[in-house]
Design a protein around this motif. Structure first.
Motif, PDB file in Angstrom:
ATOM      1  N   ILE A 145       0.852  -1.180   0.000  1.00 59.28           N
ATOM      2  CA  ILE A 145       0.000   0.000   0.000  1.00 59.28           C
ATOM      3  C   ILE A 145       0.892   1.235   0.000  1.00 59.28           C
ATOM      4  CG2 ILE A 145      -1.784   1.267   1.269  1.00 59.28           C
ATOM      5  CD1 ILE A 145      -2.604  -1.423   2.530  1.00 59.28           C
ATOM      6  N   PRO A 146       0.741   2.120  -0.962  1.00 61.89           N
ATOM      7  CA  PRO A 146       1.602   3.311  -1.016  1.00 61.89           C
ATOM      8  C   PRO A 146       1.565   4.102   0.287  1.00 61.89           C
ATOM      9  CG  PRO A 146       0.332   3.104  -3.044  1.00 61.89           C
ATOM     10  CD  PRO A 146      -0.213   2.075  -2.096  1.00 61.89           C
ATOM     11  N   GLY A 147       2.752   4.479   0.766  1.00 66.86           N
ATOM     12  CA  GLY A 147       2.836   5.292   1.965  1.00 66.86           C
ATOM     13  C   GLY A 147       2.781   4.527   3.267  1.00 66.86           C
ATOM     14  N   LEU A 148       2.632   3.203   3.209  1.00 72.41           N
ATOM     15  CA  LEU A 148       2.560   2.394   4.438  1.00 72.41           C
ATOM     16  C   LEU A 148       3.675   1.342   4.429  1.00 72.41           C
ATOM     17  CD1 LEU A 148      -1.300   1.829   4.915  1.00 72.41           C
ATOM     18  CD2 LEU A 148       0.180   3.544   5.984  1.00 72.41           C
ATOM     19  N   THR A 149       4.897   1.815   4.339  1.00 67.42           N
ATOM     20  CA  THR A 149       6.046   0.927   4.192  1.00 67.42           C
ATOM     21  C   THR A 149       6.191  -0.054   5.349  1.00 67.42           C
ATOM     22  OG1 THR A 149       7.222   2.609   2.926  1.00 67.42           O
ATOM     23  CG2 THR A 149       8.553   0.864   3.914  1.00 67.42           C
ATOM     24  N   VAL A 150       5.969   0.399   6.582  1.00 68.51           N
ATOM     25  CA  VAL A 150       6.138  -0.494   7.731  1.00 68.51           C
ATOM     26  C   VAL A 150       5.112  -1.621   7.674  1.00 68.51           C
ATOM     27  CG1 VAL A 150       6.115  -0.669  10.238  1.00 68.51           C
ATOM     28  CG2 VAL A 150       7.117   1.340   9.147  1.00 68.51           C
ATOM     29  N   SER A 151       3.871  -1.282   7.389  1.00 67.12           N
ATOM     30  CA  SER A 151       2.837  -2.312   7.247  1.00 67.12           C
ATOM     31  C   SER A 151       3.188  -3.274   6.118  1.00 67.12           C
ATOM     32  CB  SER A 151       1.476  -1.656   6.982  1.00 67.12           C
ATOM     33  OG  SER A 151       0.464  -2.633   6.859  1.00 67.12           O
ATOM     34  N   ASN A 152       3.679  -2.731   5.001  1.00 63.40           N
ATOM     35  CA  ASN A 152       4.056  -3.574   3.869  1.00 63.40           C
ATOM     36  C   ASN A 152       5.180  -4.545   4.232  1.00 63.40           C
ATOM     37  OD1 ASN A 152       2.236  -2.082   2.334  1.00 63.40           O
ATOM     38  ND2 ASN A 152       3.807  -0.738   1.487  1.00 63.40           N
ATOM     39  N   GLY A 153       6.028  -4.138   5.163  1.00 59.25           N
ATOM     40  CA  GLY A 153       7.132  -4.990   5.561  1.00 59.25           C
ATOM     41  C   GLY A 153       6.759  -6.049   6.581  1.00 59.25           C
ATOM     42  N   LEU A 154       5.894  -5.690   7.531  1.00 59.05           N
ATOM     43  CA  LEU A 154       5.627  -6.580   8.665  1.00 59.05           C
ATOM     44  C   LEU A 154       4.413  -7.490   8.488  1.00 59.05           C
ATOM     45  CD1 LEU A 154       6.352  -4.163  11.668  1.00 59.05           C
ATOM     46  CD2 LEU A 154       7.898  -5.785  10.546  1.00 59.05           C
ATOM     47  N   ARG A 155       3.351  -7.000   7.863  1.00 54.26           N
ATOM     48  CA  ARG A 155       2.119  -7.805   7.781  1.00 54.26           C
ATOM     49  C   ARG A 155       2.299  -9.091   6.960  1.00 54.26           C
ATOM     50  NH1 ARG A 155      -1.083  -5.016  11.565  1.00 54.26           N
ATOM     51  NH2 ARG A 155      -1.480  -2.872  10.938  1.00 54.26           N
ATOM     52  N   PRO A 156       2.996  -9.044   5.810  1.00 57.35           N
ATOM     53  CA  PRO A 156       3.190 -10.308   5.097  1.00 57.35           C
ATOM     54  C   PRO A 156       3.953 -11.342   5.928  1.00 57.35           C
ATOM     55  CG  PRO A 156       3.623  -8.450   3.646  1.00 57.35           C
ATOM     56  CD  PRO A 156       3.502  -7.891   5.033  1.00 57.35           C
ATOM     57  N   GLY A 157       4.911 -10.878   6.736  1.00 56.07           N
ATOM     58  CA  GLY A 157       5.628 -11.808   7.606  1.00 56.07           C
ATOM     59  C   GLY A 157       4.721 -12.454   8.624  1.00 56.07           C
ATOM     60  N   LEU A 158       3.785 -11.681   9.155  1.00 55.64           N
ATOM     61  CA  LEU A 158       2.831 -12.252  10.107  1.00 55.64           C
ATOM     62  C   LEU A 158       1.919 -13.271   9.434  1.00 55.64           C
ATOM     63  CD1 LEU A 158       1.707  -9.307  12.419  1.00 55.64           C
ATOM     64  CD2 LEU A 158       2.809 -11.448  13.106  1.00 55.64           C
ATOM     65  N   ALA A 159       1.543 -12.995   8.183  1.00 61.34           N
ATOM     66  CA  ALA A 159       0.721 -13.965   7.456  1.00 61.34           C
ATOM     67  C   ALA A 159       1.477 -15.273   7.277  1.00 61.34           C
ATOM     68  CB  ALA A 159       0.308 -13.394   6.105  1.00 61.34           C
ATOM     69  N   GLY A 160       2.779 -15.168   6.991  1.00 63.03           N
ATOM     70  CA  GLY A 160       3.590 -16.373   6.871  1.00 63.03           C
ATOM     71  C   GLY A 160       3.691 -17.123   8.183  1.00 63.03           C
ATOM     72  N   PHE A 161       3.851 -16.375   9.271  1.00 61.66           N
ATOM     73  CA  PHE A 161       3.880 -17.008  10.589  1.00 61.66           C
ATOM     74  C   PHE A 161       2.560 -17.712  10.873  1.00 61.66           C
ATOM     75  CE2 PHE A 161       2.599 -16.668  15.046  1.00 61.66           C
ATOM     76  CZ  PHE A 161       3.568 -17.462  15.649  1.00 61.66           C
ATOM     77  N   ALA A 162       1.441 -17.032  10.574  1.00 63.08           N
ATOM     78  CA  ALA A 162       0.124 -17.616  10.831  1.00 63.08           C
ATOM     79  C   ALA A 162      -0.064 -18.913  10.047  1.00 63.08           C
ATOM     80  CB  ALA A 162      -0.971 -16.611  10.472  1.00 63.08           C
ATOM     81  N   LYS A 163       0.367 -18.918   8.800  1.00 65.15           N
ATOM     82  CA  LYS A 163       0.242 -20.135   7.985  1.00 65.15           C
ATOM     83  C   LYS A 163       1.072 -21.265   8.572  1.00 65.15           C
ATOM     84  CE  LYS A 163      -1.301 -22.235   4.265  1.00 65.15           C
ATOM     85  NZ  LYS A 163      -2.743 -22.475   4.047  1.00 65.15           N
ATOM     86  N   SER A 164       2.296 -20.948   8.981  1.00 68.18           N
ATOM     87  CA  SER A 164       3.151 -21.970   9.596  1.00 68.18           C
ATOM     88  C   SER A 164       2.525 -22.503  10.880  1.00 68.18           C
ATOM     89  CB  SER A 164       4.536 -21.383   9.896  1.00 68.18           C
ATOM     90  OG  SER A 164       5.196 -20.989   8.720  1.00 68.18           O
ATOM     91  N   LEU A 165       1.990 -21.599  11.691  1.00 65.57           N
ATOM     92  CA  LEU A 165       1.376 -22.010  12.950  1.00 65.57           C
ATOM     93  C   LEU A 165       0.166 -22.889  12.701  1.00 65.57           C
ATOM     94  CD1 LEU A 165       1.451 -21.706  16.047  1.00 65.57           C
ATOM     95  CD2 LEU A 165      -0.042 -19.703  15.792  1.00 65.57           C
ATOM     96  N   SER A 166      -0.604 -22.588  11.660  1.00 66.08           N
ATOM     97  CA  SER A 166      -1.802 -23.385  11.379  1.00 66.08           C
ATOM     98  C   SER A 166      -1.453 -24.843  11.096  1.00 66.08           C
ATOM     99  CB  SER A 166      -2.584 -22.791  10.198  1.00 66.08           C
ATOM    100  OG  SER A 166      -1.933 -23.027   8.963  1.00 66.08           O
ATOM    101  N   VAL A 167      -0.318 -25.047  10.433  1.00 66.65           N
ATOM    102  CA  VAL A 167       0.118 -26.414  10.133  1.00 66.65           C
ATOM    103  C   VAL A 167       0.567 -27.116  11.412  1.00 66.65           C
ATOM    104  CG1 VAL A 167       1.814 -27.792   8.871  1.00 66.65           C
ATOM    105  CG2 VAL A 167       0.762 -25.787   7.774  1.00 66.65           C
ATOM    106  N   GLU A 168       1.235 -26.386  12.291  1.00 67.12           N
ATOM    107  CA  GLU A 168       1.770 -26.990  13.510  1.00 67.12           C
ATOM    108  C   GLU A 168       0.687 -27.352  14.519  1.00 67.12           C
ATOM    109  OE1 GLU A 168       4.794 -24.468  15.117  1.00 67.12           O
ATOM    110  OE2 GLU A 168       5.880 -24.325  13.208  1.00 67.12           O
ATOM    111  N   VAL A 169      -0.334 -26.485  14.664  1.00 65.91           N
ATOM    112  CA  VAL A 169      -1.348 -26.729  15.695  1.00 65.91           C
ATOM    113  C   VAL A 169      -2.585 -27.429  15.144  1.00 65.91           C
ATOM    114  CG1 VAL A 169      -0.561 -24.770  17.058  1.00 65.91           C
ATOM    115  CG2 VAL A 169      -2.466 -24.457  15.444  1.00 65.91           C
ATOM    116  N   GLY A 170      -2.669 -27.580  13.832  1.00 59.75           N
ATOM    117  CA  GLY A 170      -3.824 -28.245  13.242  1.00 59.75           C
ATOM    118  C   GLY A 170      -4.084 -29.645  13.791  1.00 59.75           C
TER     119      GLY A 170
END
Length: 251
Positions: A145-170
């Protein structure tokens, strides 16, 4: 439709206002009990009082390492159980890649990323079969999203973490889901629109790019989140659900 929420207990962070609060209202309306957290004690207490006896407020900062344990304990002490968490944090500072300072990156990492990871990890250790961990992220998971560099950097990483966690706790019967709000009519979005100096023009332009041609309401987001957190979504895990009026063009 009965979502199966009666007497279930959820912790919602950053829920004194905005999307977390809208989700809390939807959960309580369907019979759940909630523990709301926020950094401002007065605001989170008022938000809980507005929801009545099915809600409790706890002043907590996601960046505080002790916050996760305190919130889970509050749910058990007040309502006798803990069924899930919705992790939401205030938006990180706006700015371009060249403008964001090291200090801003560190503070945002602690609150937006590490705080969320810590809460999810604590919840995963405490939940049993049927439990759920939800993240409120952003469309920046898929498209910067233009102008939201920090969000662009951190939110995709959290999505990756969430996906990894879903596999582990499923295998333990615990679900992990994410929600990607678009232009929802919250205080945060109004603040971002106002940065241009002409918020009405920004809103008109942004609405024109949304297939539904309007901003969403917090209540619309809250209902989608309540469904994903509920037993009615018991076979849904590892997903990132856009709640954005169709703004995301990819499949």
């Amino acid at each position: 439709m009965d979502l199966g929420l009666k007497d279930r207990v959820y912790v919602l962070t950053g829920a004194s206002r905005g999307l977390g609060n809208a989700t809390a209202r939807a959960l309580v309306a369907d019979g759940a009990k909630v523990v709301l957290s926020g950094r401002d004690e007065k605001a989170v207490t008022a938000a809980a009082e507005a929801l009545g006896p099915a809600a409790a407020g706890v002043a907590a900062d996601n960046a505080d390492p002790a916050a996760a344990g305190r919130l889970v304990s509050a749910a058990r002490e007040r309502f006798g159980r803990f069924d899930g968490v919705l992790i939401s944090v205030g938006g990180p500072p706006a700015g371009s890649a060249a403008d964001i300072t090291d200090e801003q990156w560190r503070a945002s990492f602690d609150s937006v990323f590490l705080g969320a990871v810590r809460l999810a990890r604590t919840a995963a250790a405490e939940l049993t079969e049927g439990g759920v961990i939800g993240f409120v992220l952003s469309g920046s998971v898929h498209e910067p999203i233009p102008g939201l560099t920090v969000s662009n950097g951190l939110r995709p990483g959290l999505a990756g973490f969430a996906k990894s966690l879903s596999v582990e706790v499923g295998p333990r019967g615990i679900r992990v889901v994410g929600l990607l709000p678009g232009r929802i009519d919250t205080d945060r979005v109004r603040e971002l629109d106002a940065l241009s100096g002409d918020p009405e023009a920004v809103r008109a332009s942004s609405s024109a790019g949304i297939p539904l041609r309007r901003y969403g309401s917090p209540e619309e987001f809250g209902r989608a989140a309540a469904f994903l957190l509920s037993p009615a979504a018991s076979y849904v895990t590892g997903v990132m659900l856009p709640v954005d009026g169709g703004s995301l063009r990819s499949f």
